[in-house]
Motif scaffolding. Structure first.
Motif, PDB file in Angstrom:
ATOM      1  N   UNK A  91       0.875  -1.185   0.000  1.00  0.00           N
ATOM      2  CA  UNK A  91       0.000   0.000   0.000  1.00  0.00           C
ATOM      3  C   UNK A  91       0.909   1.231   0.000  1.00  0.00           C
ATOM      4  N   UNK A  92       1.373   1.672  -1.169  1.00  0.00           N
ATOM      5  CA  UNK A  92       2.383   2.729  -1.222  1.00  0.00           C
ATOM      6  C   UNK A  92       1.904   4.123  -0.835  1.00  0.00           C
ATOM      7  N   UNK A 101      -0.657  10.831  -0.285  1.00  0.00           N
ATOM      8  CA  UNK A 101       0.490  10.927   0.621  1.00  0.00           C
ATOM      9  C   UNK A 101       1.195   9.578   0.686  1.00  0.00           C
ATOM     10  N   UNK A 102       2.509   9.599   0.571  1.00  0.00           N
ATOM     11  CA  UNK A 102       3.313   8.378   0.575  1.00  0.00           C
ATOM     12  C   UNK A 102       3.177   7.645   1.907  1.00  0.00           C
ATOM     13  N   UNK A 103       3.150   6.320   1.843  1.00  0.00           N
ATOM     14  CA  UNK A 103       3.006   5.493   3.047  1.00  0.00           C
ATOM     15  C   UNK A 103       4.103   5.771   4.061  1.00  0.00           C
ATOM     16  N   UNK A 104       5.300   6.109   3.584  1.00  0.00           N
ATOM     17  CA  UNK A 104       6.407   6.367   4.520  1.00  0.00           C
ATOM     18  C   UNK A 104       6.126   7.563   5.429  1.00  0.00           C
ATOM     19  N   UNK A 105       5.203   8.441   5.011  1.00  0.00           N
ATOM     20  CA  UNK A 105       4.843   9.614   5.799  1.00  0.00           C
ATOM     21  C   UNK A 105       3.522   9.439   6.542  1.00  0.00           C
ATOM     22  N   UNK A 106       2.994   8.221   6.545  1.00  0.00           N
ATOM     23  CA  UNK A 106       1.679   7.951   7.138  1.00  0.00           C
ATOM     24  C   UNK A 106       1.787   7.271   8.498  1.00  0.00           C
ATOM     25  N   UNK A 107       0.701   7.347   9.259  1.00  0.00           N
ATOM     26  CA  UNK A 107       0.535   6.523  10.448  1.00  0.00           C
ATOM     27  C   UNK A 107       0.132   5.135   9.971  1.00  0.00           C
ATOM     28  N   UNK A 127      -1.726   2.022   5.909  1.00  0.00           N
ATOM     29  CA  UNK A 127      -1.161   3.360   6.089  1.00  0.00           C
ATOM     30  C   UNK A 127      -2.254   4.413   5.876  1.00  0.00           C
ATOM     31  N   UNK A 128      -2.354   5.332   6.805  1.00  0.00           N
ATOM     32  CA  UNK A 128      -3.274   6.460   6.692  1.00  0.00           C
ATOM     33  C   UNK A 128      -2.510   7.715   7.067  1.00  0.00           C
TER      34      UNK A 128
END
Length: 168
Positions: A91-92, A101-107, A127-128
């Motif tokens: 889930x990118x 928004x990129x998953x790396x920047x998500x909760x 990721x949200x």
């Protein structure tokens, strides 16, 4: 001139020794070595010795081909780095429809809440982005998790919106 005040140090957190042992090796059906994180391959006797003195265990099941973490022990709430990376591949982006928004920047959110018995594994985490994570928990928006693995968002008025599919 006054002498410097004595320094105070906080106690360090306990060290974590991470040993990965393939299940088939433990069962005696394979000879693949165990791995000591930060060091490399170790023999099975050394892995057993380290495991025998461990105060606690965290069970982590991995994909047999890719090695990606799939299921974590129920006692672990926090998402380990490797599982977070795996979720970033599957889930990118934020799973809210239209959000990029990129998953790396998500909760990383538990679909079934931890307090309600939810697990920390790839099929219960999404990721949200911070905004949509808060929308889900602080409003009447909700997620409908289908048995086939797909998820859809349900609006406060009952509308259903599928999450955007991954780009592959």
């Amino acid at each position: 001139m006054a002498p410097d005040a004595p320094r105070t140090f906080r106690s360090a957190p306990p060290a974590a020794v991470i040993v990965t042992v393939p299940a088939l090796t433990l069962l005696g059906h394979d000879a693949e070595p165990a791995t000591l994180e930060g060091y490399g391959p170790i023999d099975l006797d050394t892995a057993r010795r380290l495991a025998g003195t461990a105060r606690s265990w965290i069970r982590l099941l991995t994909h047999p081909v890719t090695g990606a973490p799939l299921v974590l022990d129920r006692r672990t709430y926090r998402v380990p780095v490797a599982l977070r990376r795996w979720l970033g591949i599957t889930s990118p982006i934020c799973v809210f429809p239209g959000c990029a928004r990129a998953a790396r920047d998500c909760d990383i959110d538990h679909l079934t809440a931890w307090a309600d018995g939810g697990t920390t594994d790839d099929d219960n985490l999404d990721p949200e982005c911070r905004h949509h994570h808060r929308v889900r928990h602080e409003s009447r928006w909700d997620i409908d998790d289908h048995p086939d693995g797909d998820t859809a968002w349900i609006s406060p008025l009952g509308g259903t919106y599928n999450t955007d599919p991954p780009p592959f």
